[in-house]
Enzyme design. Sequence first.
Site, short mmCIF file in Angstrom:
data_model
loop_
_atom_site.label_atom_id
_atom_site.label_comp_id
_atom_site.label_asym_id
_atom_site.label_seq_id
_atom_site.Cartn_x
_atom_site.Cartn_y
_atom_site.Cartn_z
N GLY A 32 0.73 -1.13 0.10
CA GLY A 32 0.03 -0.16 0.02
C GLY A 32 0.82 1.43 0.13
N ASP A 106 -5.04 -13.68 2.39
CA ASP A 106 -6.27 -12.73 2.64
C ASP A 106 -6.30 -12.44 4.10
OD1 ASP A 106 -9.21 -12.56 1.07
OD2 ASP A 106 -8.99 -12.24 3.28
N PHE A 107 -6.39 -11.17 4.47
CA PHE A 107 -6.43 -10.69 5.83
C PHE A 107 -7.64 -11.32 6.67
CE2 PHE A 107 -5.10 -6.47 4.20
CZ PHE A 107 -3.67 -6.83 4.10
N ASP A 197 -1.13 8.58 15.95
CA ASP A 197 -1.54 10.04 15.46
C ASP A 197 -0.18 10.64 15.12
OD1 ASP A 197 -1.90 12.75 15.38
OD2 ASP A 197 -4.01 12.62 16.43
N HIS A 198 -0.05 10.61 13.68
CA HIS A 198 1.53 10.90 13.37
C HIS A 198 1.73 12.48 13.88
CE1 HIS A 198 -0.23 12.95 9.94
NE2 HIS A 198 0.75 13.33 9.42
N GLU A 236 -3.33 23.48 4.87
CA GLU A 236 -2.69 22.70 3.62
C GLU A 236 -2.77 23.26 2.36
OE1 GLU A 236 -2.51 18.33 4.44
OE2 GLU A 236 -4.42 18.84 5.35
N ASP A 255 -11.45 13.94 9.68
CA ASP A 255 -10.06 13.70 9.08
C ASP A 255 -8.98 14.23 10.08
OD1 ASP A 255 -8.07 12.56 7.34
OD2 ASP A 255 -7.89 14.38 6.46
N HIS A 260 -5.64 14.97 15.22
CA HIS A 260 -4.37 15.96 15.28
C HIS A 260 -4.46 17.22 15.78
CE1 HIS A 260 -3.07 13.01 12.40
NE2 HIS A 260 -3.73 13.52 11.26
#
Length: 514
Positions: A32, A106-107, A197-198, A236, A255, A260
């Site tokens: 991905g 397969d997951f 949470d980046h 952004e 989102d 964030h």
Amino acid sequence: MGSESVVLGQKVLAPDTAPAPASTFFIFGASGDLTKRLLLPSLYNLAHEGVLVDDFAIVGVDHVAQSEEDYRAFLTDAVRELPGSLDTEGETWRWLISRIHYVSGDFEDPDTYGRIRERLDQRKPQTGNAVFYLAVAPRFFATISEQLGAAGLLKEAEDAFRHVVVEKPFGADMPSAKALNRRLLAVADERQIYRIDHFLGKETVQNMMALRFGNGIFEPIWSKEYIDHVQITAAETVTVEQRGGFYDATGALRDMVPNHMFQLLAMTAMEPPNSFDADAVRSEKTKVIEAIRHMRPSEAIGAAVRGQYRAGFVNGQAVKDYRDEKDVNPDSRTETYVALKCFVDSWRWNGVPFYVRTGKALAVRRTEIAIQFKRAPGVLFRHLPTALKPNLMVIHVQPDEGVSLRFAAKVPGRKVRLSDVEMSFKYADYFKAAPSTGYETLIYDCLCGDPTLFQRADTIEAGWEAVEPILEAVGGGENEVQFYSAGSSGPAMSDVMLAQDGFQWLPLERDRPR
Ligand code: BG6
């Protein structure tokens, strides 16, 4: 978080990080976008820093049937295409790629997990430590965790930790986040679950604690007595790009806000924790998010502005209408911008508004936290033609990481005149930063078993609870989207919301002085 061995003046950042324990790092969603764009480059940077031990291995898990060799070639090609691509001819890449393996399956198929177990058992030299990173669509988070649980892969032993990393979005609202937490916690302990949470991997966000609690001068004035209001911005320039399908069903509020934006708010408003112990820090942050006042859906009209971009120009590039983007409903009412007025109902912050805004296709890319202090009593300067401006402290999260402080100074000359001046600290002037995607710290902490910078179940649920009334108002058609041109500062109503309180957003102009 590592201890500091920074030599100021000489501008050296000494390496002070101990290697992470040996482990196997399973990546679900091995082919991905997240794996290619962020996980692999972060693991590369960690390898380059020397914090991954020889006995470290990565195992990609995905449904594509391919050999290990094919998978390695696929990754090498993929990272070569990244902007500022990694050196795939160098020693670090050779080291990393030789440790990458592949399991196809397969997951939802229990046999996949049998193959994962075999892979873990075959590890030479043996290590039972494993991280399962779920870089997959959210509908698989619970399924994969349950399959891991059913296969006994989440059972820990003295020399075998088992950590599960869950990406965002963590739920789409309060009930779905709660349901996901329930399913995860049925198969793993809270301390095994690492909800990412980046934003918490960003150096400047972590610096908030150093700034507030490592200095004597800020904390005494960090309260309603001295602070007028706070503005938290994540602007952004990017559009929804190729993510129209996901984004149109999600919107800026879901989102960005419960995760964030509320993490930035929590870092700004939290009480000093008793220690850097993970739960001490996370409890203080959770208390702030729990204290965010829950508005009624009817109040959401005055305290939440939703916007959607229309055609315009961002950095000179033409941008089309959001509704014309790929995989977006042509009648979409989804917001690409949201501004909120929040209150933290605590003794320290009573009555101080926290304005939060985030959006796409805006004039600039800028994430910052601006603390506006109360104006000085103007008695001595009443005769001056312009009113004194309030002091303003800005924590620049990205880009141009740093901190600046605006205050008034006397303009040289015999007449008393005042002008705003600025003291400014830029990270780049003091420290040599290692290349970073923002994920390195988080991956390293997860390998070392430090969950401080990850979200706990209660933090996530508190975040959803605070945005729930706005989601309800939107669902009831009470909070319509306002349009704004791509390349602007967002919808005019957002400015009106602040103007009604006598405030103004910090401009989102490109050449605004810091
Ligand atoms: C992600 C959101 O979590 O954060 C994206 O899903 C957003 O929509 C991104 O663009 C912003 O992160 P950063 O690190 O680029 O500021």
